[in-house]
Every structure is written in C-alpha cells, then in structure tokens.
Design an enzyme around this catalytic site. Structure first.
Site, PDB file in Angstrom:
ATOM      1  N   ASN A 246       1.606   3.457  -2.495  1.00 63.06           N
ATOM      2  CA  ASN A 246       1.463   4.488  -3.521  1.00 63.06           C
ATOM      3  C   ASN A 246       0.919   5.796  -2.947  1.00 63.06           C
ATOM      4  O   ASN A 246       0.918   6.827  -3.614  1.00 63.06           O
ATOM      5  CB  ASN A 246       0.548   4.013  -4.655  1.00 63.06           C
ATOM      6  CG  ASN A 246      -0.871   3.777  -4.197  1.00 63.06           C
ATOM      7  OD1 ASN A 246      -1.121   2.793  -3.493  1.00 63.06           O
ATOM      8  ND2 ASN A 246      -1.798   4.637  -4.577  1.00 63.06           N
ATOM      9  N   THR A 247       0.454   5.770  -1.684  1.00 63.23           N
ATOM     10  CA  THR A 247      -0.110   6.977  -1.082  1.00 63.23           C
ATOM     11  C   THR A 247      -0.038   6.885   0.430  1.00 63.23           C
ATOM     12  O   THR A 247       0.257   5.831   0.996  1.00 63.23           O
ATOM     13  CB  THR A 247      -1.585   7.170  -1.525  1.00 63.23           C
ATOM     14  OG1 THR A 247      -2.058   8.450  -1.090  1.00 63.23           O
ATOM     15  CG2 THR A 247      -2.472   6.084  -0.944  1.00 63.23           C
ATOM     16  N   GLY A 248      -0.311   7.988   1.106  1.00 63.21           N
ATOM     17  CA  GLY A 248      -0.468   8.003   2.551  1.00 63.21           C
ATOM     18  C   GLY A 248       0.727   7.518   3.348  1.00 63.21           C
ATOM     19  O   GLY A 248       1.885   7.764   2.994  1.00 63.21           O
ATOM     20  N   ILE A 249       0.446   6.818   4.447  1.00 65.93           N
ATOM     21  CA  ILE A 249       1.498   6.366   5.359  1.00 65.93           C
ATOM     22  C   ILE A 249       2.476   5.434   4.656  1.00 65.93           C
ATOM     23  O   ILE A 249       3.687   5.517   4.866  1.00 65.93           O
ATOM     24  CB  ILE A 249       0.872   5.665   6.583  1.00 65.93           C
ATOM     25  CG1 ILE A 249       0.035   6.654   7.391  1.00 65.93           C
ATOM     26  CG2 ILE A 249       1.954   5.052   7.468  1.00 65.93           C
ATOM     27  CD1 ILE A 249      -0.747   6.018   8.531  1.00 65.93           C
TER      28      ILE A 249
ATOM     29  N   SER B 240      -4.048  -0.754  14.477  1.00 67.50           N
ATOM     30  CA  SER B 240      -4.746   0.483  14.833  1.00 67.50           C
ATOM     31  C   SER B 240      -5.191   0.395  16.279  1.00 67.50           C
ATOM     32  O   SER B 240      -5.429  -0.702  16.819  1.00 67.50           O
ATOM     33  CB  SER B 240      -5.965   0.689  13.930  1.00 67.50           C
ATOM     34  OG  SER B 240      -6.793   1.732  14.411  1.00 67.50           O
TER      35      SER B 240
ATOM     36  N   GLY C 146       0.812  -1.212   0.000  1.00 64.15           N
ATOM     37  CA  GLY C 146       0.000   0.000   0.000  1.00 64.15           C
ATOM     38  C   GLY C 146       0.838   1.250   0.000  1.00 64.15           C
ATOM     39  O   GLY C 146       0.547   2.219   0.715  1.00 64.15           O
TER      40      GLY C 146
ATOM     41  N   TYR D 154     -14.031  -3.490  10.735  1.00 66.85           N
ATOM     42  CA  TYR D 154     -12.704  -2.874  10.702  1.00 66.85           C
ATOM     43  C   TYR D 154     -11.943  -3.191  11.992  1.00 66.85           C
ATOM     44  O   TYR D 154     -10.767  -3.585  11.951  1.00 66.85           O
ATOM     45  CB  TYR D 154     -12.823  -1.361  10.528  1.00 66.85           C
ATOM     46  CG  TYR D 154     -11.495  -0.636  10.539  1.00 66.85           C
ATOM     47  CD1 TYR D 154     -10.627  -0.728   9.450  1.00 66.85           C
ATOM     48  CD2 TYR D 154     -11.099   0.126  11.631  1.00 66.85           C
ATOM     49  CE1 TYR D 154      -9.396  -0.067   9.455  1.00 66.85           C
ATOM     50  CE2 TYR D 154      -9.882   0.788  11.651  1.00 66.85           C
ATOM     51  CZ  TYR D 154      -9.039   0.679  10.565  1.00 66.85           C
ATOM     52  OH  TYR D 154      -7.827   1.335  10.577  1.00 66.85           O
TER      53      TYR D 154
END
Length: 333
Positions: free
Chosen positions: A47-50, A174, A45, A200
């Site tokens: 490609n963006t964000g964290i 999280s 993951g 989630y």
C-alpha cells in the site's frame, strides 16, 4: 552582494554534487524490459513505499496483481491508484496481517481457492526498529513480521507456486543482515535486554537464510527464490528511527538523507528485476544488492544454521500441525 557569491557558489556546487551522488547511489531503472502478461503476482506490504511501486511496475508489465496489506482501506486506495496509473484493471487488494498467523492462513486459503495460478510472490512487507512489540502470537514484532510471517505464507503457497512453474519468490532483505546473528536460545528477545537495531538485523539475516534453505528444497520444481537488498529508500519504514525523533534532527539530517537515498520508485527496481528478468530464469538461492549478485554475510551462507532456522520456524508457526493441514491439502491440488 559580492561577499555572498562565494558561499552561494559553494552551496550550489555541493547541492549539485549531492544530486549527482544521489543518482549514482540510487542506481537506475530495471534493465529488463520483459513483460508478464497474465501472470499472477502477490506483493506484501504494497500500500506504500517500495511494495507499492513494485506492484505498480509489475502492473505496467501486464501482471494480475494482488496487493496484500494489513490496512485494507489503504490497500484498496493503492490498488485504485495503480489501476489509474497503469490502466491495468487486474489489480486487487486483499487483507493480510503478517503479525497474525490466523490472518496469514486465511489469506493463503483464499488465494489457493480463488486463484488458478500464482507465478510471482514478492515478500516485501517489513517493520524496522520498532519498540519491543509482539505479534498476535507472541513473537518479537520484527522477527515475526519480517521473517516468520513470510516463512509461513510462502510455505502455504508453495503448492500453488509449484503448479504454476516457472515461478519466482523474491524475498526483500537488507544490507543490515550482515550485522545480524541468529540467537537460537532467544529468537524472540525474551531473555536479553531488547535491542531494536539488533532485532531488525536478526530478522533480515533470517530472510537470507530462509532463501538459501528454501532454494535447496525447491530444486527441480521450477520455482526459484532469491533475496535482495533494495537500497536505502525514503519510505515509512524508518518512522521509528532516531532521525524522526526531533524537529532538529529532521531539519539538519533530512536534506542530507534526501540527497543520499533512493526514491521508492528506484528502490522498487531491483524487486522488479528479480521478478521479470529473463536472464534470471533458473537462478535461485542468491543474494542481490540492487541488480548485482553479491555474497551475503558468512552466517547467511551457513547451511547448518539455515536448516536449524527452518526447523525452528516450522515449529514456531505450527507448519506441520493440524492448523495448517487444510491449506497444505488445498495447495497440493
């Protein structure tokens, strides 16, 4: 004009305090200055964000970075950006769809065949509070992507990680895991009314339980695994939440949200810390809130639950079946 001075002063004070609070909540930069020249790193993951900023931080420290993303075009754009920012040309994009067991096996096979070593695996990719979607293989999307996909990926790469020891696995969970519960009678929400928030939380609890059981199984191998809560960040992860559902909520809550949450750059610092900090050498099976080790939720420390989840997960993804036997043989080489 004077009648506006007091309101403006109060507003200015509130905004200033908010910025200070934002900096306090956000924490700071990774306290470790350690570098990782020549070490191979996989970030899912990314490609963006964290994930993207974790990859960028580790590229700055000299790593050979592999961005593993579902959207290859965006992944390649992120790799180009990171190469330009860091002048590290050992940053490459690879396709990985964690909602597809076939894609995960293909990605792992390619890594095993093409990479001599893998020193750091950052399981970062996630979806949050999406509608009741299912993966290609019929798993509830959040459980499938956030946990099961990374469970299979990690297991397929364990041979390579062990052969590269000392090596580290970082599982991004999280704080939401504290509200999670493993319902072994209905892990995929086929019997209950779907609750996107509860699903989630369950997926993030599963990540912490996986970390605990994997650490037990990795004792003596030189491979460590830890889970972390990176903090609440401004990323695309929250696109399915209610705050973005209307212009009014975005307008009224958006500024408060901006003041109180981390930037993706700061939220990437805990993952970076777990990946490189020399003082964490040999530390395994722990849960970190930012840079600090914390006790997770009681259910996350239940060894019986962790072992049961492992066994059920292995069954669901066919870990011991012929479908994964080729990867297992390659990984042992």
């Amino acid at each position: 004009m004077s009648r506006y001075l007091l309101p403006l002063s109060v507003l200015g004070t509130a905004l200033g305090g908010g910025v200070l609070l934002k900096d306090y909540v956000a924490g700071g930069a990774c306290p470790s200055k350690a570098t990782i020249p020549g070490k191979t790193v996989i970030v899912t993951g990314a490609n963006t964000g964290i994930g993207k900023h974790t990859a960028l931080e580790l590229a700055r420290r000299g790593g050979n970075i592999i961005l593993a993303c579902r959207d290859l075009e965006k992944c390649e754009a992120a790799a180009r950006h990171i190469r330009g920012e860091t002048l590290n040309h050992r940053v490459n994009a690879r396709h990985l769809d964690l909602a597809s067991l076939k894609s995960i096996r293909e990605f792992a096979r390619r890594i095993i065949e093409e990479e001599e070593q893998v020193h750091i695996l950052v399981n970062n990719a996630a979806v949050m509070r999406c509608p009741h979607w299912t993966t290609e293989d019929g798993f509830e999307m959040q459980f499938g992507v956030n946990y099961l996909g990374h469970f299979l990926l990690t297991n397929l790469l364990l041979g390579k990680l062990k052969g590269s020891a000392p090596a580290r696995i970082i599982n991004v969970s999280s704080l939401a895991h504290v509200a999670g519960h493993m319902d072994f009678e209905d892990l995929n929400w086929e019997k209950r009314k779907y609750d996107t928030k509860a699903a989630y939380c369950q997926s993030k609890l599963a990540v912490v339980l996986f970390t605990r059981e994997l650490s037990r199984r990795l004792q003596g191998t030189g491979v460590t695994v830890n889970a972390l809560h990176p903090g609440v960040a401004r990323t695309e992860l929250g696109r399915h939440t209610g705050m973005h559902s209307s212009a009014f909520s975005s307008f009224t809550l958006g500024p408060i949200f901006w003041l109180l949450v981390k930037s993706p750059e700061l939220a990437a610092q805990p993952s970076t810390y777990l990946a490189v900090a020399e003082e964490l050498e040999g530390v395994s099976g722990k849960y970190f809130d930012g840079f600090k080790e914390k006790s997770p939720a009681p259910e996350a420390e239940d060894e019986e639950v962790a072992r049961r989840l492992w066994a059920e997960s292995a069954r669901l993804v066919g870990l011991e079946s012929g479908a994964s036997s080729v990867e297992a043989r390659l990984a042992r080489k």
